[in-house]
Design a protein around this motif. Sequence first.
Motif, mmCIF file in Angstrom:
data_model
loop_
_atom_site.group_PDB
_atom_site.id
_atom_site.type_symbol
_atom_site.label_atom_id
_atom_site.label_comp_id
_atom_site.label_asym_id
_atom_site.label_seq_id
_atom_site.Cartn_x
_atom_site.Cartn_y
_atom_site.Cartn_z
ATOM 1 N N LYS A 240 36.282 -90.188 -19.645
ATOM 2 C CA LYS A 240 36.786 -91.440 -19.073
ATOM 3 C C LYS A 240 38.142 -91.274 -18.390
ATOM 4 O O LYS A 240 38.731 -92.255 -17.930
ATOM 5 C CB LYS A 240 36.893 -92.505 -20.179
ATOM 6 C CG LYS A 240 35.549 -92.923 -20.739
ATOM 7 C CD LYS A 240 34.790 -93.783 -19.735
ATOM 8 C CE LYS A 240 33.324 -93.901 -20.095
ATOM 9 N NZ LYS A 240 32.587 -94.714 -19.126
ATOM 10 N N GLU B 87 38.474 -92.642 -14.811
ATOM 11 C CA GLU B 87 38.403 -94.106 -14.788
ATOM 12 C C GLU B 87 39.708 -94.717 -15.311
ATOM 13 O O GLU B 87 40.199 -95.715 -14.774
ATOM 14 C CB GLU B 87 37.211 -94.550 -15.647
ATOM 15 C CG GLU B 87 36.729 -95.952 -15.348
ATOM 16 C CD GLU B 87 35.496 -96.318 -16.184
ATOM 17 O OE1 GLU B 87 34.732 -95.408 -16.575
ATOM 18 O OE2 GLU B 87 35.324 -97.522 -16.451
ATOM 19 N N TYR C 147 44.720 -97.724 -14.563
ATOM 20 C CA TYR C 147 46.110 -97.897 -14.983
ATOM 21 C C TYR C 147 47.117 -97.109 -14.148
ATOM 22 O O TYR C 147 48.322 -97.229 -14.364
ATOM 23 C CB TYR C 147 46.266 -97.513 -16.462
ATOM 24 C CG TYR C 147 45.403 -98.359 -17.367
ATOM 25 C CD1 TYR C 147 45.700 -99.707 -17.573
ATOM 26 C CD2 TYR C 147 44.273 -97.832 -17.979
ATOM 27 C CE1 TYR C 147 44.895 -100.495 -18.373
ATOM 28 C CE2 TYR C 147 43.464 -98.610 -18.785
ATOM 29 C CZ TYR C 147 43.774 -99.942 -18.975
ATOM 30 O OH TYR C 147 42.972 -100.718 -19.768
ATOM 31 N N PRO D 129 34.382 -104.267 -33.013
ATOM 32 C CA PRO D 129 35.569 -105.127 -33.030
ATOM 33 C C PRO D 129 35.580 -106.077 -34.225
ATOM 34 O O PRO D 129 34.714 -106.934 -34.340
ATOM 35 C CB PRO D 129 35.477 -105.894 -31.707
ATOM 36 C CG PRO D 129 34.092 -105.694 -31.201
ATOM 37 C CD PRO D 129 33.554 -104.454 -31.821
ATOM 38 N N TYR E 258 34.953 -94.335 -30.225
ATOM 39 C CA TYR E 258 35.304 -95.489 -29.393
ATOM 40 C C TYR E 258 36.376 -96.357 -30.056
ATOM 41 O O TYR E 258 37.209 -96.945 -29.375
ATOM 42 C CB TYR E 258 34.079 -96.350 -29.047
ATOM 43 C CG TYR E 258 34.506 -97.525 -28.195
ATOM 44 C CD1 TYR E 258 34.853 -97.337 -26.861
ATOM 45 C CD2 TYR E 258 34.666 -98.794 -28.746
ATOM 46 C CE1 TYR E 258 35.321 -98.380 -26.090
ATOM 47 C CE2 TYR E 258 35.132 -99.851 -27.978
ATOM 48 C CZ TYR E 258 35.453 -99.637 -26.654
ATOM 49 O OH TYR E 258 35.936 -100.668 -25.896
ATOM 50 N N PHE F 263 39.486 -94.676 -29.161
ATOM 51 C CA PHE F 263 39.639 -94.826 -27.708
ATOM 52 C C PHE F 263 40.113 -96.239 -27.354
ATOM 53 O O PHE F 263 41.040 -96.426 -26.560
ATOM 54 C CB PHE F 263 38.295 -94.520 -27.034
ATOM 55 C CG PHE F 263 38.312 -94.631 -25.543
ATOM 56 C CD1 PHE F 263 38.738 -93.568 -24.760
ATOM 57 C CD2 PHE F 263 37.894 -95.797 -24.911
ATOM 58 C CE1 PHE F 263 38.755 -93.666 -23.374
ATOM 59 C CE2 PHE F 263 37.908 -95.910 -23.529
ATOM 60 C CZ PHE F 263 38.339 -94.838 -22.757
ATOM 61 N N GLY F 264 39.483 -97.242 -27.965
ATOM 62 C CA GLY F 264 39.860 -98.630 -27.681
ATOM 63 C C GLY F 264 41.309 -98.911 -28.066
ATOM 64 O O GLY F 264 42.030 -99.618 -27.353
ATOM 65 N N ILE G 39 43.538 -97.457 -25.460
ATOM 66 C CA ILE G 39 43.568 -98.323 -24.272
ATOM 67 C C ILE G 39 44.511 -99.502 -24.494
ATOM 68 O O ILE G 39 45.260 -99.901 -23.597
ATOM 69 C CB ILE G 39 42.134 -98.808 -23.926
ATOM 70 C CG1 ILE G 39 41.274 -97.630 -23.463
ATOM 71 C CG2 ILE G 39 42.161 -99.920 -22.874
ATOM 72 C CD1 ILE G 39 41.794 -96.904 -22.235
ATOM 73 N N LEU H 208 35.804 -104.706 -25.912
ATOM 74 C CA LEU H 208 34.880 -103.610 -25.571
ATOM 75 C C LEU H 208 35.254 -103.013 -24.216
ATOM 76 O O LEU H 208 34.395 -102.734 -23.379
ATOM 77 C CB LEU H 208 33.428 -104.120 -25.566
ATOM 78 C CG LEU H 208 32.864 -104.542 -26.924
ATOM 79 C CD1 LEU H 208 31.479 -105.160 -26.776
ATOM 80 C CD2 LEU H 208 32.795 -103.356 -27.891
ATOM 81 N N LYS H 209 36.548 -102.802 -24.025
ATOM 82 C CA LYS H 209 37.025 -102.297 -22.734
ATOM 83 C C LYS H 209 36.415 -100.930 -22.415
ATOM 84 O O LYS H 209 36.247 -100.115 -23.298
ATOM 85 C CB LYS H 209 38.545 -102.210 -22.753
ATOM 86 C CG LYS H 209 39.142 -103.602 -22.824
ATOM 87 C CD LYS H 209 40.638 -103.648 -22.643
ATOM 88 C CE LYS H 209 41.063 -105.096 -22.870
ATOM 89 N NZ LYS H 209 42.254 -105.467 -22.150
ATOM 90 N N PHE H 210 36.104 -100.748 -21.150
ATOM 91 C CA PHE H 210 35.522 -99.508 -20.621
ATOM 92 C C PHE H 210 34.053 -99.334 -21.023
ATOM 93 O O PHE H 210 33.446 -98.344 -20.656
ATOM 94 C CB PHE H 210 36.329 -98.266 -21.027
ATOM 95 C CG PHE H 210 37.594 -98.104 -20.236
ATOM 96 C CD1 PHE H 210 37.648 -97.220 -19.163
ATOM 97 C CD2 PHE H 210 38.719 -98.844 -20.540
ATOM 98 C CE1 PHE H 210 38.811 -97.076 -18.416
ATOM 99 C CE2 PHE H 210 39.890 -98.710 -19.802
ATOM 100 C CZ PHE H 210 39.936 -97.820 -18.738
ATOM 101 N N CYS H 211 33.501 -100.278 -21.796
ATOM 102 C CA CYS H 211 32.073 -100.191 -22.134
ATOM 103 C C CYS H 211 31.241 -100.782 -21.000
ATOM 104 O O CYS H 211 31.568 -101.843 -20.473
ATOM 105 C CB CYS H 211 31.768 -100.973 -23.413
ATOM 106 S SG CYS H 211 32.390 -100.193 -24.909
#
Lengths: 348, 348
Positions: free
Chosen positions: A25, A28, A33, A160, A330, A333-334, A337, B169-172
């Motif tokens: 990623k 992207e 950003y 989440p 993830y 990763f989240g 972000i 769920l960013k980037f999903c």
Amino acid sequence: MNDLKLALLGFGNAGQAFAKMLCEKQAEIRQVYGRGVIVTAIATHSKGTIVDAAGIDLVKACKDVTETGKFAADTRGLCGLTTFAVIEQADYDAICELTPLEIFTGQPAIDHIKAAFGRGKHVISANKGPIAWAYDELSAAAAAKDLLFFYETTVMDGTPIFNLVEHTLKFCKITEVSGILNSTTNYILEELAAGKEYDTVIEAGKKLGFIEANPAMDIEGYDAAAKVTALLNVLMKAGITPDDVDRTGIENITLEDIQAAAAKGKVIKLLCKGRLTDGKVEASVKPVEVDQSDMLASVDSTTSIVSITTDLMGKLSVIEHAPEIEQTAYGIFGDVIRIMELAPTSES
Amino acid sequence: MNDLKLALLGFGNAGQAFAKMLCEKQAEIRQVYGRGVIVTAIATHSKGTIVDAAGIDLVKACKDVTETGKFAADTRGLCGLTTFAVIEQADYDAICELTPLEIFTGQPAIDHIKAAFGRGKHVISANKGPIAWAYDELSAAAAAKDLLFFYETTVMDGTPIFNLVEHTLKFCKITEVSGILNSTTNYILEELAAGKEYDTVIEAGKKLGFIEANPAMDIEGYDAAAKVTALLNVLMKAGITPDDVDRTGIENITLEDIQAAAAKGKVIKLLCKGRLTDGKVEASVKPVEVDQSDMLASVDSTTSIVSITTDLMGKLSVIEHAPEIEQTAYGIFGDVIRIMELAPTSES
């Protein structure tokens, strides 16, 4: 703008899966950003330690670990620093606490996090120990220095839960949480129901990677207790530790118990519960007979569920279906972000 | 700072419940944001219309409507303006589109929203028509003027679905959505299974408030089709309308069908599905036989479920358990809070 620099503490399956997701990623992220995320340190006990302010080659690091179990001797920045020395000396913006869980104390992960906050660094923890054992102290330390402290991965991987409440249930008061937070017990109870012996199930589960080296963590409910404690500490400001959870595992559940439940149209699940009663939080982990028509009965195998009862939004449940290691990745990763979006950038 | 000013279009059960929630939480909102939320206009067809730039007395408005079905003659600002005149002339920052759904066109709600954007106002829609029929056009109109456009309530009340994906769920990438989005069909199928006649079920459901005046909306799957269209338009940029959904309702399901399914250990549910296949979105609403042990079978009565499949986070489900009108109100309330947080404030 400068790239966001991460120091990874631990580089097991989740850390490696996170590193791969980050590589996939990266383009992207830079597009969105205007800057990227690099890993400037990885500290491990058994694979070696790398400190490289220019950014570690994660593809090579993953490949070397997969092939040989450790970082290769030709890796730039390979060194003999301890984890604490890395936290104190390396050049990074945030640590990712990915070391193995020490479920009875939360250490040394708690001290890792304190040391990072001490240096004014942000913290992501995928390790539930610190959230179960020292959440109040750690979140106060973060707040005192305006630092970010994220831990979505500690309960149900990247599903989440903490983010759900913080970002999508504003002004809601949480009055109760419940769920099946340890899916390993689903697996064990299902295998027992199929007539297999306890020891056989445990051995097979270990081989499949479902069950930890010390199966008591799952079977005796310690893992579930740590997770419900984390939920209650964060969502209901409970200020408790896993010792405060009324905990019963599934170690005494027999095939006869399971069959007796089935005869009544019920199935046994290890249920976590936390509730606010007269201003006091009560938490429990217990095997419970649920109706076969109950939603909880359908949460089987590696699937897990958390239900949240609120004042304004009633009762909601979130289910994670049959996760793989990527879903753990993830979660980390989240959180990275979120740091990208919220942390002030140091201009180069 | 100025209070946030809302114009409510429609003041039915959801609008009144929202008004009550706003009154209850007003002090907390002022404490958090240093400013409040006031309602400066309410436009309705049958209850009268109020325009009051100083802020409508919502307690009185709710009381009058409960007692007499309309606003009292002594209400300050009571006037004869049409809904469009209110949108064009009243002093407000955002409209809340709460008018009755026109499921075959989305009108006049679409034009209400366009008119508000035309005046540079933010929009909250609890009306799913505009999201199902004109999402691309409306979201482009909002983006062109940097205006906020929120619609969490359109699918499963205030249950976080759109917010869940956007914030947690960013980037999903979403590759599939499915679920039981119309819980009225759960109720009808359960009553039929209990041996009741179709007409009896419909009449009883109408009296209980579960079933709309025109039951075809639920039974023939139009409501479910509009909801799955809204999900696909927002989450997968599908650019479709409800006409593109392969739709079959439950109007031809008989007691015999239900019993035949039960004999196979199955239960019939009206299932919504949308999937990205070879870059094309396929959407359907259909009665489906699901295993009694399937999670979907446990979604009964007024409960609903949406499942979201993603590239990075696997498959997640969110369940709303037995909602009341307050959960619809919370959807609107949550969107108002997002506007409080994101909209630039005009200083007084």
